[in-house]
Design a protein around this motif. Structure first.
Motif, PDB file in Angstrom:
ATOM      1  N   ASN A  23      -7.822   2.661  17.050  1.00  0.00           N
ATOM      2  CA  ASN A  23      -6.759   3.649  17.132  1.00  0.00           C
ATOM      3  C   ASN A  23      -6.282   3.916  15.711  1.00  0.00           C
ATOM      4  O   ASN A  23      -5.787   3.012  15.035  1.00  0.00           O
ATOM      5  CB  ASN A  23      -5.612   3.121  18.005  1.00  0.00           C
ATOM      6  CG  ASN A  23      -4.527   4.161  18.253  1.00  0.00           C
ATOM      7  OD1 ASN A  23      -4.056   4.812  17.338  1.00  0.00           O
ATOM      8  ND2 ASN A  23      -4.116   4.290  19.507  1.00  0.00           N
ATOM      9  N   THR A  24      -6.421   5.159  15.238  1.00  0.00           N
ATOM     10  CA  THR A  24      -6.186   5.471  13.824  1.00  0.00           C
ATOM     11  C   THR A  24      -5.276   6.675  13.661  1.00  0.00           C
ATOM     12  O   THR A  24      -5.389   7.653  14.409  1.00  0.00           O
ATOM     13  CB  THR A  24      -7.523   5.766  13.115  1.00  0.00           C
ATOM     14  OG1 THR A  24      -8.484   4.762  13.451  1.00  0.00           O
ATOM     15  CG2 THR A  24      -7.338   5.795  11.607  1.00  0.00           C
ATOM     16  N   GLN A  25      -4.377   6.585  12.670  1.00  0.00           N
ATOM     17  CA  GLN A  25      -3.494   7.684  12.316  1.00  0.00           C
ATOM     18  C   GLN A  25      -3.759   8.132  10.878  1.00  0.00           C
ATOM     19  O   GLN A  25      -4.155   7.330  10.036  1.00  0.00           O
ATOM     20  CB  GLN A  25      -2.030   7.252  12.425  1.00  0.00           C
ATOM     21  CG  GLN A  25      -1.499   7.203  13.841  1.00  0.00           C
ATOM     22  CD  GLN A  25      -1.072   8.583  14.339  1.00  0.00           C
ATOM     23  OE1 GLN A  25      -1.593   9.605  13.908  1.00  0.00           O
ATOM     24  NE2 GLN A  25      -0.137   8.616  15.262  1.00  0.00           N
ATOM     25  N   VAL A  26      -3.500   9.395  10.620  1.00  0.00           N
ATOM     26  CA  VAL A  26      -3.603   9.925   9.260  1.00  0.00           C
ATOM     27  C   VAL A  26      -2.421   9.440   8.431  1.00  0.00           C
ATOM     28  O   VAL A  26      -1.295   9.354   8.913  1.00  0.00           O
ATOM     29  CB  VAL A  26      -3.634  11.468   9.278  1.00  0.00           C
ATOM     30  CG1 VAL A  26      -3.455  12.038   7.880  1.00  0.00           C
ATOM     31  CG2 VAL A  26      -4.940  11.962   9.871  1.00  0.00           C
ATOM     32  N   GLY A  27      -2.687   9.113   7.178  1.00  0.00           N
ATOM     33  CA  GLY A  27      -1.618   8.745   6.252  1.00  0.00           C
ATOM     34  C   GLY A  27      -0.854   7.521   6.682  1.00  0.00           C
ATOM     35  O   GLY A  27      -1.437   6.522   7.116  1.00  0.00           O
TER      36      GLY A  27
ATOM     37  N   PHE B  35       0.851  -1.187   0.000  1.00  0.00           N
ATOM     38  CA  PHE B  35       0.000   0.000   0.000  1.00  0.00           C
ATOM     39  C   PHE B  35       0.889   1.240   0.000  1.00  0.00           C
ATOM     40  O   PHE B  35       1.826   1.335   0.782  1.00  0.00           O
ATOM     41  CB  PHE B  35      -0.899   0.028   1.236  1.00  0.00           C
ATOM     42  CG  PHE B  35      -1.834  -1.140   1.348  1.00  0.00           C
ATOM     43  CD1 PHE B  35      -3.013  -1.179   0.632  1.00  0.00           C
ATOM     44  CD2 PHE B  35      -1.526  -2.216   2.168  1.00  0.00           C
ATOM     45  CE1 PHE B  35      -3.877  -2.255   0.732  1.00  0.00           C
ATOM     46  CE2 PHE B  35      -2.382  -3.298   2.278  1.00  0.00           C
ATOM     47  CZ  PHE B  35      -3.567  -3.312   1.558  1.00  0.00           C
ATOM     48  N   SER B  36       0.602   2.197  -0.844  1.00  0.00           N
ATOM     49  CA  SER B  36       1.344   3.450  -0.868  1.00  0.00           C
ATOM     50  C   SER B  36       0.365   4.612  -0.862  1.00  0.00           C
ATOM     51  O   SER B  36      -0.776   4.479  -1.305  1.00  0.00           O
ATOM     52  CB  SER B  36       2.254   3.526  -2.106  1.00  0.00           C
ATOM     53  OG  SER B  36       1.493   3.430  -3.289  1.00  0.00           O
ATOM     54  N   ASP B  37       0.818   5.721  -0.317  1.00  0.00           N
ATOM     55  CA  ASP B  37      -0.003   6.934  -0.252  1.00  0.00           C
ATOM     56  C   ASP B  37      -1.356   6.673   0.416  1.00  0.00           C
ATOM     57  O   ASP B  37      -2.391   7.207   0.008  1.00  0.00           O
ATOM     58  CB  ASP B  37      -0.241   7.513  -1.653  1.00  0.00           C
ATOM     59  CG  ASP B  37       1.061   7.866  -2.352  1.00  0.00           C
ATOM     60  OD1 ASP B  37       1.973   8.356  -1.669  1.00  0.00           O
ATOM     61  OD2 ASP B  37       1.160   7.626  -3.564  1.00  0.00           O
TER      62      ASP B  37
ATOM     63  N   PHE C 108      -5.290  -2.257   9.958  1.00  0.00           N
ATOM     64  CA  PHE C 108      -6.079  -1.895   8.785  1.00  0.00           C
ATOM     65  C   PHE C 108      -5.503  -0.659   8.095  1.00  0.00           C
ATOM     66  O   PHE C 108      -4.710   0.091   8.671  1.00  0.00           O
ATOM     67  CB  PHE C 108      -7.546  -1.660   9.163  1.00  0.00           C
ATOM     68  CG  PHE C 108      -7.777  -0.498  10.090  1.00  0.00           C
ATOM     69  CD1 PHE C 108      -8.017   0.782   9.586  1.00  0.00           C
ATOM     70  CD2 PHE C 108      -7.770  -0.669  11.472  1.00  0.00           C
ATOM     71  CE1 PHE C 108      -8.236   1.853  10.437  1.00  0.00           C
ATOM     72  CE2 PHE C 108      -7.980   0.402  12.326  1.00  0.00           C
ATOM     73  CZ  PHE C 108      -8.214   1.664  11.811  1.00  0.00           C
ATOM     74  N   LYS C 109      -5.911  -0.470   6.858  1.00  0.00           N
ATOM     75  CA  LYS C 109      -5.532   0.692   6.057  1.00  0.00           C
ATOM     76  C   LYS C 109      -6.766   1.252   5.370  1.00  0.00           C
ATOM     77  O   LYS C 109      -7.708   0.521   5.075  1.00  0.00           O
ATOM     78  CB  LYS C 109      -4.537   0.298   4.958  1.00  0.00           C
ATOM     79  CG  LYS C 109      -3.236  -0.313   5.437  1.00  0.00           C
ATOM     80  CD  LYS C 109      -2.248   0.733   5.856  1.00  0.00           C
ATOM     81  CE  LYS C 109      -0.877   0.132   6.106  1.00  0.00           C
ATOM     82  NZ  LYS C 109       0.075   1.116   6.642  1.00  0.00           N
ATOM     83  N   ILE C 110      -6.728   2.527   5.112  1.00  0.00           N
ATOM     84  CA  ILE C 110      -7.615   3.129   4.115  1.00  0.00           C
ATOM     85  C   ILE C 110      -6.690   3.530   2.980  1.00  0.00           C
ATOM     86  O   ILE C 110      -5.824   4.389   3.139  1.00  0.00           O
ATOM     87  CB  ILE C 110      -8.387   4.332   4.662  1.00  0.00           C
ATOM     88  CG1 ILE C 110      -9.294   3.906   5.822  1.00  0.00           C
ATOM     89  CG2 ILE C 110      -9.228   4.965   3.563  1.00  0.00           C
ATOM     90  CD1 ILE C 110     -10.033   5.049   6.490  1.00  0.00           C
ATOM     91  N   THR C 111      -6.835   2.867   1.850  1.00  0.00           N
ATOM     92  CA  THR C 111      -5.897   3.029   0.743  1.00  0.00           C
ATOM     93  C   THR C 111      -6.067   4.381   0.061  1.00  0.00           C
ATOM     94  O   THR C 111      -7.014   5.132   0.336  1.00  0.00           O
ATOM     95  CB  THR C 111      -6.093   1.914  -0.296  1.00  0.00           C
ATOM     96  OG1 THR C 111      -7.354   2.107  -0.955  1.00  0.00           O
ATOM     97  CG2 THR C 111      -6.066   0.537   0.356  1.00  0.00           C
TER      98      THR C 111
END
Length: 275
Positions: free
Chosen positions: A174-178, A149-151, A257-260
């Motif tokens: 628990n979530t971080q930006v980018g 996953f990038s960006d 997890f990611k939000i692509t």
């Protein structure tokens, strides 16, 4: 997305194939190695270089070629370290080992797999195992592979329990930006923390807001929060059945997890939470 696992067996057979276990015995028997930090650091660095340069058995090369072929042509493959000596009761092991991204122009997948194998012998990892009396010969490296996953828009960790604040009947997000790490964030980066009712995603409490978004905004907006909650319910139920967990047992699953970049919510990995 589809993911694949390179089992501990591959690492063990690779080590045997190259007579590396006797090399470890020699290191541990060397007085200078055991008593001098600089000698130990340098010896381990040289040993990692040997591992990265060593040959793999032909059957292993073939198996990794077939695995690599399962990914779309031209894609980068993330090779994530996953040892049997982390997430243990009383021993975290988080951040001790290295993961690598295998790029399309790097040739055979074995290159990156051997880099991950070698990271079992990082100085920091060796020191931690030694301090906690973990047998180096019982340690083994597995590798989780998935599309890189990038960006990404966001990344995070979620648990089907609230291990931090000890509330009952809630999931912890628990979530971080980018691409800022949840485990080792930048000093100025505050993650978002949310507690969500295990039975109802519309019932949630914002414990802490991220300082990387606007006032009053959430990283996990309503659609993502609802989707992640639903995924966690499925993951928890599936692994509870797989492990034969009864309703009386203390059990939870932890996921990454990611939000692509495309806005897709993707589960990177899932594992039991160690109480």
């Amino acid at each position: 997305p589809d993911g694949y696992g390179v089992p501990f067996y591959f690492y063990d057979e690779f080590m045997k194939h190259n007579d590396f276990y006797p090399r470890v015995e020699e290191m541990l028997a060397d007085f200078a190695f055991t008593t001098d930090t600089d000698t130990r650091d340098g010896t381990l660095e040289a040993f990692r270089a040997e591992i990265e340069a060593a040959a793999m058995p032909e059957w292993m090369m073939t198996a990794l070629s077939e695995l690599h072929g399962e990914f779309p042509e031209g894609s980068s493959v993330r090779c994530r370290s996953s040892t049997n000596n982390e997430d243990l009761p009383g021993f975290s092991g988080a951040g001790l080992y290295d993961s690598y991204t295998h790029k399309p122009d790097e040739g055979h997948l074995s290159k990156s797999i051997k880099q991950v194998f070698a990271s079992l012998w990082n100085f920091r990892a060796f020191e931690e195992r030694d301090f906690f009396r973990i047998d180096h010969f019982s340690a083994a490296m597995g590798v989780l592979l998935h599309p890189n996953f990038s960006d990404e828009r966001a990344n995070g960790v979620a648990v089907t329990d609230d291990p931090l604040y000890q509330t009952q009947g809630n999931y912890y997000f628990n979530t971080q930006v980018g691409e800022d790490l949840v485990t080792n964030p930048d000093a100025a980066s505050v993650p978002e923390e949310i507690l969500v009712n295990a039975l109802n995603s519309n019932d949630f409490t914002i414990v802490r807001r991220s300082n990387q978004v606007g006032d009053g905004e959430l990283i996990l907006t309503s659609p993502y929060l609802s989707d992640l909650h639903a995924m966690l319910q499925v993951i928890h139920a599936n692994f509870s059945s797989l492990y034969g967990i009864s309703t009386q047992d203390q059990f939870a699953m932890e996921i990454e997890f990611k939000i692509t970049a495309e806005g897709t919510l993707a589960i990177k990995q899932a594992r039991p939470w160690v109480y």
